[in-house]
Write a protein that holds these residues in place. Structure first.
Motif, PDB file in Angstrom:
ATOM      1  N   VAL A  92      -0.522   3.069   6.021  1.00 56.88           N
ATOM      2  CA  VAL A  92      -1.647   2.164   6.311  1.00 56.88           C
ATOM      3  C   VAL A  92      -2.243   1.648   5.010  1.00 56.88           C
ATOM      4  O   VAL A  92      -2.542   0.456   4.863  1.00 56.88           O
ATOM      5  N   LYS A  93      -2.418   2.531   4.030  1.00 58.25           N
ATOM      6  CA  LYS A  93      -2.983   2.121   2.747  1.00 58.25           C
ATOM      7  C   LYS A  93      -2.111   1.063   2.088  1.00 58.25           C
ATOM      8  O   LYS A  93      -2.613   0.081   1.527  1.00 58.25           O
ATOM      9  N   ASP A  94      -0.798   1.233   2.166  1.00 61.95           N
ATOM     10  CA  ASP A  94       0.117   0.225   1.604  1.00 61.95           C
ATOM     11  C   ASP A  94      -0.072  -1.122   2.298  1.00 61.95           C
ATOM     12  O   ASP A  94      -0.072  -2.176   1.651  1.00 61.95           O
ATOM     13  N   VAL A  95      -0.215  -1.102   3.620  1.00 58.77           N
ATOM     14  CA  VAL A  95      -0.407  -2.344   4.372  1.00 58.77           C
ATOM     15  C   VAL A  95      -1.712  -3.020   3.949  1.00 58.77           C
ATOM     16  O   VAL A  95      -1.768  -4.244   3.777  1.00 58.77           O
ATOM     17  N   LEU A  96      -2.772  -2.236   3.763  1.00 61.54           N
ATOM     18  CA  LEU A  96      -4.052  -2.824   3.364  1.00 61.54           C
ATOM     19  C   LEU A  96      -3.967  -3.431   1.971  1.00 61.54           C
ATOM     20  O   LEU A  96      -4.577  -4.480   1.696  1.00 61.54           O
ATOM     21  N   GLU A  97      -3.211  -2.825   1.088  1.00 63.53           N
ATOM     22  CA  GLU A  97      -3.035  -3.402  -0.247  1.00 63.53           C
ATOM     23  C   GLU A  97      -2.269  -4.726  -0.162  1.00 63.53           C
ATOM     24  O   GLU A  97      -2.590  -5.695  -0.860  1.00 63.53           O
ATOM     25  N   GLN A  98      -1.256  -4.773   0.711  1.00 63.38           N
ATOM     26  CA  GLN A  98      -0.546  -6.034   0.933  1.00 63.38           C
ATOM     27  C   GLN A  98      -1.481  -7.089   1.518  1.00 63.38           C
ATOM     28  O   GLN A  98      -1.408  -8.274   1.166  1.00 63.38           O
ATOM     29  N   LEU A  99      -2.368  -6.651   2.408  1.00 66.79           N
ATOM     30  CA  LEU A  99      -3.315  -7.575   3.017  1.00 66.79           C
ATOM     31  C   LEU A  99      -4.228  -8.191   1.953  1.00 66.79           C
ATOM     32  O   LEU A  99      -4.512  -9.393   1.977  1.00 66.79           O
ATOM     33  N   LEU A 100      -4.684  -7.387   1.005  1.00 67.34           N
ATOM     34  CA  LEU A 100      -5.535  -7.910  -0.061  1.00 67.34           C
ATOM     35  C   LEU A 100      -4.773  -8.900  -0.943  1.00 67.34           C
ATOM     36  O   LEU A 100      -5.349  -9.883  -1.420  1.00 67.34           O
ATOM     37  N   GLN A 101      -3.492  -8.655  -1.152  1.00 65.64           N
ATOM     38  CA  GLN A 101      -2.680  -9.611  -1.905  1.00 65.64           C
ATOM     39  C   GLN A 101      -2.589 -10.939  -1.157  1.00 65.64           C
ATOM     40  O   GLN A 101      -2.719 -12.022  -1.754  1.00 65.64           O
ATOM     41  N   LEU A 102      -2.377 -10.859   0.146  1.00 66.43           N
ATOM     42  CA  LEU A 102      -2.316 -12.071   0.961  1.00 66.43           C
ATOM     43  C   LEU A 102      -3.654 -12.804   0.929  1.00 66.43           C
ATOM     44  O   LEU A 102      -3.698 -14.035   0.819  1.00 66.43           O
ATOM     45  N   ALA A 103      -4.749 -12.051   1.012  1.00 70.89           N
ATOM     46  CA  ALA A 103      -6.073 -12.663   0.966  1.00 70.89           C
ATOM     47  C   ALA A 103      -6.287 -13.385  -0.362  1.00 70.89           C
ATOM     48  O   ALA A 103      -6.817 -14.504  -0.394  1.00 70.89           O
ATOM     49  N   ALA A 104      -5.874 -12.760  -1.463  1.00 71.52           N
ATOM     50  CA  ALA A 104      -6.036 -13.396  -2.774  1.00 71.52           C
ATOM     51  C   ALA A 104      -5.251 -14.701  -2.849  1.00 71.52           C
ATOM     52  O   ALA A 104      -5.719 -15.697  -3.424  1.00 71.52           O
ATOM     53  N   GLN A 105      -4.058 -14.725  -2.244  1.00 72.81           N
ATOM     54  CA  GLN A 105      -3.251 -15.947  -2.234  1.00 72.81           C
ATOM     55  C   GLN A 105      -3.947 -17.064  -1.467  1.00 72.81           C
ATOM     56  O   GLN A 105      -3.713 -18.249  -1.722  1.00 72.81           O
ATOM     57  N   ASN A 106      -4.831 -16.687  -0.526  1.00 73.04           N
ATOM     58  CA  ASN A 106      -5.566 -17.674   0.264  1.00 73.04           C
ATOM     59  C   ASN A 106      -6.987 -17.887  -0.251  1.00 73.04           C
ATOM     60  O   ASN A 106      -7.805 -18.521   0.426  1.00 73.04           O
ATOM     61  N   GLY A 107      -7.301 -17.350  -1.431  1.00 73.97           N
ATOM     62  CA  GLY A 107      -8.613 -17.558  -2.029  1.00 73.97           C
ATOM     63  C   GLY A 107      -9.730 -16.752  -1.397  1.00 73.97           C
ATOM     64  O   GLY A 107     -10.906 -17.060  -1.585  1.00 73.97           O
ATOM     65  N   VAL A 108      -9.382 -15.704  -0.634  1.00 73.53           N
ATOM     66  CA  VAL A 108     -10.395 -14.865   0.029  1.00 73.53           C
ATOM     67  C   VAL A 108     -10.566 -13.608  -0.823  1.00 73.53           C
ATOM     68  O   VAL A 108      -9.835 -12.629  -0.660  1.00 73.53           O
ATOM     69  N   THR A 109     -11.527 -13.636  -1.742  1.00 74.05           N
ATOM     70  CA  THR A 109     -11.612 -12.582  -2.757  1.00 74.05           C
ATOM     71  C   THR A 109     -13.017 -12.032  -2.961  1.00 74.05           C
ATOM     72  O   THR A 109     -13.264 -11.323  -3.926  1.00 74.05           O
ATOM     73  N   ASP A 110     -13.972 -12.360  -2.088  1.00 74.26           N
ATOM     74  CA  ASP A 110     -15.324 -11.836  -2.272  1.00 74.26           C
ATOM     75  C   ASP A 110     -15.366 -10.332  -2.017  1.00 74.26           C
ATOM     76  O   ASP A 110     -14.480  -9.760  -1.360  1.00 74.26           O
ATOM     77  N   THR A 111     -16.397  -9.697  -2.540  1.00 75.50           N
ATOM     78  CA  THR A 111     -16.648  -8.272  -2.327  1.00 75.50           C
ATOM     79  C   THR A 111     -18.011  -8.110  -1.674  1.00 75.50           C
ATOM     80  O   THR A 111     -18.981  -8.754  -2.083  1.00 75.50           O
ATOM     81  N   VAL A 112     -18.084  -7.255  -0.680  1.00 69.59           N
ATOM     82  CA  VAL A 112     -19.328  -7.039   0.061  1.00 69.59           C
ATOM     83  C   VAL A 112     -20.231  -6.062  -0.693  1.00 69.59           C
ATOM     84  O   VAL A 112     -19.773  -5.001  -1.143  1.00 69.59           O
ATOM     85  N   ALA A 113     -21.506  -6.421  -0.823  1.00 70.13           N
ATOM     86  CA  ALA A 113     -22.534  -5.482  -1.256  1.00 70.13           C
ATOM     87  C   ALA A 113     -23.277  -5.023  -0.011  1.00 70.13           C
ATOM     88  O   ALA A 113     -23.779  -5.840   0.756  1.00 70.13           O
ATOM     89  N   VAL A 114     -23.307  -3.708   0.204  1.00 71.24           N
ATOM     90  CA  VAL A 114     -23.948  -3.171   1.409  1.00 71.24           C
ATOM     91  C   VAL A 114     -25.447  -3.080   1.183  1.00 71.24           C
ATOM     92  O   VAL A 114     -25.909  -2.550   0.169  1.00 71.24           O
ATOM     93  N   GLU A 115     -26.224  -3.603   2.132  1.00 71.31           N
ATOM     94  CA  GLU A 115     -27.674  -3.650   2.043  1.00 71.31           C
ATOM     95  C   GLU A 115     -28.250  -2.253   2.121  1.00 71.31           C
ATOM     96  O   GLU A 115     -27.906  -1.466   3.011  1.00 71.31           O
ATOM     97  N   GLY A 116     -29.128  -1.908   1.176  1.00 73.72           N
ATOM     98  CA  GLY A 116     -29.747  -0.587   1.135  1.00 73.72           C
ATOM     99  C   GLY A 116     -30.903  -0.474   2.102  1.00 73.72           C
ATOM    100  O   GLY A 116     -31.266  -1.426   2.793  1.00 73.72           O
TER     101      GLY A 116
END
Length: 318
Positions: free
Chosen positions: A141-165
């Motif tokens: 599963v971890k490998d798949v999620l890393e591949q997913l992030l690579q795909l997201a980067a190729q599509n310009g989807v690269t933001d990071t969430v800051a969780v509200e305190g």
């Protein structure tokens, strides 16, 4: 695990126009508007419904949204879902997880073609990506999620969430909770799989099951790694040729059924083995029965295709 396939358009694949674009409490609609300075959300984990899902489609323009479809009726899903949550937390806000109850949300169940539980998919730039079905070992599963992030980067989807305190401010300093260690035998099996030593992984899972016969993840892991071991070093063309030349040979048909299961052709595998079953001798029937039980674990015992195949097998046995 195969590479993540290219995304298709969810709004076009299934008509979601009837879904009411109404933010429910805890959904990220307000924070997810493209072009805002920062992406701040109350959590990395949300409940998705037919009524609020357009919010998550919008959110996926900025951060990949992992979609976990399951049901509280499934013990396998209830065990697997926390694993997925833990993995998402380990990516430090680069992924958001949305859980969907398939019983309560038929439109989303259809949209993601969730015929098995769990079904895990994703949204990237507003489009769905089918990932996998069934309880998959954590390292895969971890490998798949890393591949997913690579795909997201190729599509310009690269933001990071800051969780509200608690005071409404982004908790940017928070570190993801450390992952609890795997049970020793599970860790041993995963390490063996990583180095291609399937026999050692099989031994580790068998030992885990001997120590705790209720260890469902070990049972599923044993079935999965046994499949990998059987297919290792074999040519798909040769296996299919052998099956075509010997339609009543149990070993030949089992070889192609393994190929079908590994490729996601679940119903083809079930039908092949159940169709040849009546013509086999006692030894062949036992081999097929045992292999089908392994497949049921791989696919997921709550999958409707498994229920149908199990009933058909029972009718042939009794």
């Amino acid at each position: 695990m195969s590479n993540v396939p290219p995304p298709t358009n969810l709004r076009g694949a299934v008509d979601l126009s009837s879904l009411v674009n109404r933010p429910a409490e805890g959904t990220p609609a307000a924070a997810a508007q493209p072009g805002s300075a920062a992406l701040t959300l109350p959590s990395l984990y949300f409940e998705g419904t037919d009524a609020n899902f357009n919010d998550f489609i919008d959110l996926s323009m900025r951060v990949p949204v992992l979609v976990d479809l399951g049901t509280e009726r499934s013990e396998q899903w209830k065990q697997f879902s926390p694993v997925l949550e833990r993995l998402v937390g380990g990516f430090g806000g680069r992924l958001v997880l949305v859980r969907i109850d398939v019983d309560a949300n038929p439109q989303l169940t259809q949209a993601f073609q969730a015929t098995a539980v769990p079904t895990v998919a994703a949204l990237v730039a507003g489009r769905p990506v089918q990932l996998f079905s069934g309880a998959v070992p954590e390292e895969q599963v971890k490998d798949v999620l890393e591949q997913l992030l690579q795909l997201a980067a190729q599509n310009g989807v690269t933001d990071t969430v800051a969780v509200e305190g608690p005071a409404g401010e982004p908790d940017t300093a928070a570190e993801p909770a450390p992952e609890p260690p795997l049970p020793p035998l599970h860790a041993e099996a995963y390490e063996a799989i990583d180095r291609g030593d399937y026999e050692s992984a099989i031994r580790a899972y068998r030992t885990a099951i001997a120590q705790d016969p209720r260890d469902a993840m070990a049972v599923a892991g044993l079935a999965q790694v046994s499949l990998l071991a059987r297919l290792s070093g074999h040519s798909a063309d040769k296996l299919r040729t052998a099956a075509a030349e010997a339609p009543k040979d149990a070993a030949a048909q089992l070889g192609v059924a393994d190929l079908d299961i590994s490729g996601g052709h679940v119903e083809d595998a079930f039908d092949r083995l159940l169709s040849v079953f009546p013509s086999l001798d006692a030894t062949g029937k036992e081999e097929v029965r045992s292999r089908l039980l392994d497949y049921f674990e791989i696919v997921g015992v709550d999958d409707p295709r498994v229920a149908k195949a199990r009933a058909r097998l029972a009718s042939l046995l009794y």
